[in-house]
Design a protein around this motif. Structure first.
Motif, PDB file in Angstrom:
ATOM      1  N   ASP A   1       0.838  -1.210   0.112  1.00  0.00           N
ATOM      2  CA  ASP A   1      -0.181   0.143  -0.099  1.00  0.00           C
ATOM      3  C   ASP A   1       0.863   1.308   0.183  1.00  0.00           C
ATOM      4  N   HIS A   2       2.193   1.344   0.542  1.00  0.00           N
ATOM      5  CA  HIS A   2       2.950   2.440   0.432  1.00  0.00           C
ATOM      6  C   HIS A   2       4.053   2.132  -0.829  1.00  0.00           C
ATOM      7  N   GLY A   3       3.876   0.982  -1.430  1.00  0.00           N
ATOM      8  CA  GLY A   3       4.891   0.857  -2.544  1.00  0.00           C
ATOM      9  C   GLY A   3       6.421   0.765  -1.840  1.00  0.00           C
ATOM     10  N   MET A   4       6.759   0.249  -0.828  1.00  0.00           N
ATOM     11  CA  MET A   4       7.977   0.079  -0.421  1.00  0.00           C
ATOM     12  C   MET A   4       8.248  -1.210   0.428  1.00  0.00           C
ATOM     13  N   VAL A   5       9.673  -1.402   0.557  1.00  0.00           N
ATOM     14  CA  VAL A   5       9.967  -2.655   1.539  1.00  0.00           C
ATOM     15  C   VAL A   5      10.652  -1.722   2.493  1.00  0.00           C
ATOM     16  N   LYS A   6      10.068  -2.171   3.792  1.00  0.00           N
ATOM     17  CA  LYS A   6      10.778  -1.664   4.977  1.00  0.00           C
ATOM     18  C   LYS A   6      11.506  -2.621   5.903  1.00  0.00           C
ATOM     19  N   VAL A   7      12.522  -2.133   6.266  1.00  0.00           N
ATOM     20  CA  VAL A   7      13.624  -3.263   6.898  1.00  0.00           C
ATOM     21  C   VAL A   7      13.508  -2.625   8.436  1.00  0.00           C
ATOM     22  N   MET A   8      13.192  -3.459   9.378  1.00  0.00           N
ATOM     23  CA  MET A   8      13.398  -3.108  10.852  1.00  0.00           C
ATOM     24  C   MET A   8      14.616  -3.591  11.284  1.00  0.00           C
ATOM     25  N   PHE A   9      15.651  -2.826  12.071  1.00  0.00           N
ATOM     26  CA  PHE A   9      16.724  -3.486  12.692  1.00  0.00           C
ATOM     27  C   PHE A   9      16.942  -2.868  13.786  1.00  0.00           C
ATOM     28  N   PRO A  10      16.743  -3.875  14.873  1.00  0.00           N
ATOM     29  CA  PRO A  10      16.660  -3.177  16.339  1.00  0.00           C
ATOM     30  C   PRO A  10      18.009  -3.557  17.194  1.00  0.00           C
ATOM     31  N   GLY A  11      19.052  -4.504  16.459  1.00  0.00           N
ATOM     32  CA  GLY A  11      20.148  -4.895  17.028  1.00  0.00           C
ATOM     33  C   GLY A  11      21.323  -4.365  16.931  1.00  0.00           C
ATOM     34  N   SER A  12      22.444  -4.944  17.088  1.00  0.00           N
ATOM     35  CA  SER A  12      23.729  -4.476  16.932  1.00  0.00           C
ATOM     36  C   SER A  12      24.162  -4.693  15.371  1.00  0.00           C
ATOM     37  N   LEU A  13      24.490  -3.564  14.722  1.00  0.00           N
ATOM     38  CA  LEU A  13      24.612  -3.402  13.203  1.00  0.00           C
ATOM     39  C   LEU A  13      26.221  -3.421  12.952  1.00  0.00           C
ATOM     40  N   SER A  14      26.638  -4.446  12.181  1.00  0.00           N
ATOM     41  CA  SER A  14      27.855  -4.508  11.942  1.00  0.00           C
ATOM     42  C   SER A  14      27.988  -4.146  10.339  1.00  0.00           C
ATOM     43  N   MET A  15      29.266  -4.101   9.819  1.00  0.00           N
ATOM     44  CA  MET A  15      29.327  -3.829   8.633  1.00  0.00           C
ATOM     45  C   MET A  15      28.912  -4.898   7.585  1.00  0.00           C
ATOM     46  N   SER A  16      29.340  -6.318   8.037  1.00  0.00           N
ATOM     47  CA  SER A  16      28.763  -7.245   7.169  1.00  0.00           C
ATOM     48  C   SER A  16      27.535  -7.562   7.301  1.00  0.00           C
ATOM     49  N   LEU A  17      26.855  -7.383   8.332  1.00  0.00           N
ATOM     50  CA  LEU A  17      25.420  -7.440   8.248  1.00  0.00           C
ATOM     51  C   LEU A  17      24.782  -6.228   7.683  1.00  0.00           C
TER      52      LEU A  17
ATOM     53  N   ASP B   1      12.994  -6.413  -5.477  1.00  0.00           N
ATOM     54  CA  ASP B   1      12.932  -6.568  -7.118  1.00  0.00           C
ATOM     55  C   ASP B   1      11.999  -7.950  -7.244  1.00  0.00           C
ATOM     56  N   GLU B   2      11.824  -8.704  -6.277  1.00  0.00           N
ATOM     57  CA  GLU B   2      10.902  -9.818  -6.608  1.00  0.00           C
ATOM     58  C   GLU B   2       9.420  -9.283  -6.501  1.00  0.00           C
ATOM     59  N   ASN B   3       9.203  -7.973  -5.666  1.00  0.00           N
ATOM     60  CA  ASN B   3       8.039  -7.271  -5.640  1.00  0.00           C
ATOM     61  C   ASN B   3       7.796  -6.411  -6.653  1.00  0.00           C
ATOM     62  N   GLY B   4       8.761  -6.025  -7.421  1.00  0.00           N
ATOM     63  CA  GLY B   4       8.655  -4.922  -8.197  1.00  0.00           C
ATOM     64  C   GLY B   4       8.721  -3.536  -7.753  1.00  0.00           C
ATOM     65  N   ILE B   5       9.357  -3.308  -6.778  1.00  0.00           N
ATOM     66  CA  ILE B   5       9.313  -2.162  -5.878  1.00  0.00           C
ATOM     67  C   ILE B   5      10.756  -1.653  -5.885  1.00  0.00           C
ATOM     68  N   LYS B   6      10.770  -0.211  -6.051  1.00  0.00           N
ATOM     69  CA  LYS B   6      11.799   0.394  -6.232  1.00  0.00           C
ATOM     70  C   LYS B   6      12.377   1.413  -4.872  1.00  0.00           C
ATOM     71  N   ARG B   7      11.434   1.401  -3.842  1.00  0.00           N
ATOM     72  CA  ARG B   7      11.347   2.311  -2.616  1.00  0.00           C
ATOM     73  C   ARG B   7      11.836   1.329  -1.467  1.00  0.00           C
ATOM     74  N   LEU B   8      12.889   1.758  -0.746  1.00  0.00           N
ATOM     75  CA  LEU B   8      13.358   0.991   0.439  1.00  0.00           C
ATOM     76  C   LEU B   8      13.499   1.833   1.718  1.00  0.00           C
ATOM     77  N   CYS B   9      12.961   1.527   2.818  1.00  0.00           N
ATOM     78  CA  CYS B   9      12.873   2.123   4.225  1.00  0.00           C
ATOM     79  C   CYS B   9      13.767   1.483   5.000  1.00  0.00           C
ATOM     80  N   LEU B  10      15.051   1.814   5.438  1.00  0.00           N
ATOM     81  CA  LEU B  10      15.620   1.215   6.384  1.00  0.00           C
ATOM     82  C   LEU B  10      15.640   1.835   7.732  1.00  0.00           C
ATOM     83  N   HIS B  11      14.797   0.964   8.791  1.00  0.00           N
ATOM     84  CA  HIS B  11      14.549   1.817   9.856  1.00  0.00           C
ATOM     85  C   HIS B  11      15.594   1.178  11.044  1.00  0.00           C
ATOM     86  N   ILE B  12      16.985   2.133  11.111  1.00  0.00           N
ATOM     87  CA  ILE B  12      18.049   1.593  12.063  1.00  0.00           C
ATOM     88  C   ILE B  12      17.968   2.419  13.133  1.00  0.00           C
TER      89      ILE B  12
END
Length: 129
Positions: free
Chosen positions: A10-26, A39-50
């Motif tokens: 409904d918002h045309g986006m992929v949202k990523v929630m990340f509550p933990g310890s964020l390393s560079m490899s992660l 890409d699998e959902n034909g979406i070009k908008r991402l929201c990284l909630h870090i």
């Protein structure tokens, strides 16, 4: 997986929630997974909630995080909104992004502002939030 990826059709986006310890490899793995889901959902908008993530070495991590979208194969036709809390110096990170030429990535303090920017389909501007 220490992060959660949701497709918000409904918002045309992929949202990523990340509550933990964020390393560079992660960070790299998270972006690759988020891009694949988009890409699998034909979406070009991402929201990284870090905003709740713990950054190991904040200054160095900000520089690495700025390179990560390019390394994950995220192209200029994608838009990425990153939510950082005020204490993580989001203006510094936005400057780092602009210096890397990441004009399709912006940093925000609130989800509402991020979603508004993601909805805007005009070419991303090269200015800070």
């Amino acid at each position: 997986m220490p992060y959660k990826i949701d497709v918000l059709h409904d918002h045309g986006m992929v949202k990523v929630m990340f509550p933990g310890s964020l390393s560079m490899s992660l960070t790299s793995r998270m972006l690759v997974d988020a891009k694949r889901t988009a890409d699998e959902n034909g979406i070009k908008r991402l929201c990284l909630h870090i905003s709740d993530a713990l950054l190991s070495d904040a200054a160095i991590h900000m520089y690495e995080l700025a390179r990560s979208p390019h390394e994950a194969g995220i192209s200029a036709d994608h838009r990425i909104a990153i939510l950082l809390s005020n204490d993580k110096d989001f203006e510094f990170y936005q400057t780092v992004l602009m210096n890397w030429g990441s004009h399709n990535v912006r940093v925000f303090e609130t989800l509402d502002l991020a979603q508004e920017w993601l909805k805007d389909h005009t070419k991303p501007q090269s200015q800070t939030c």
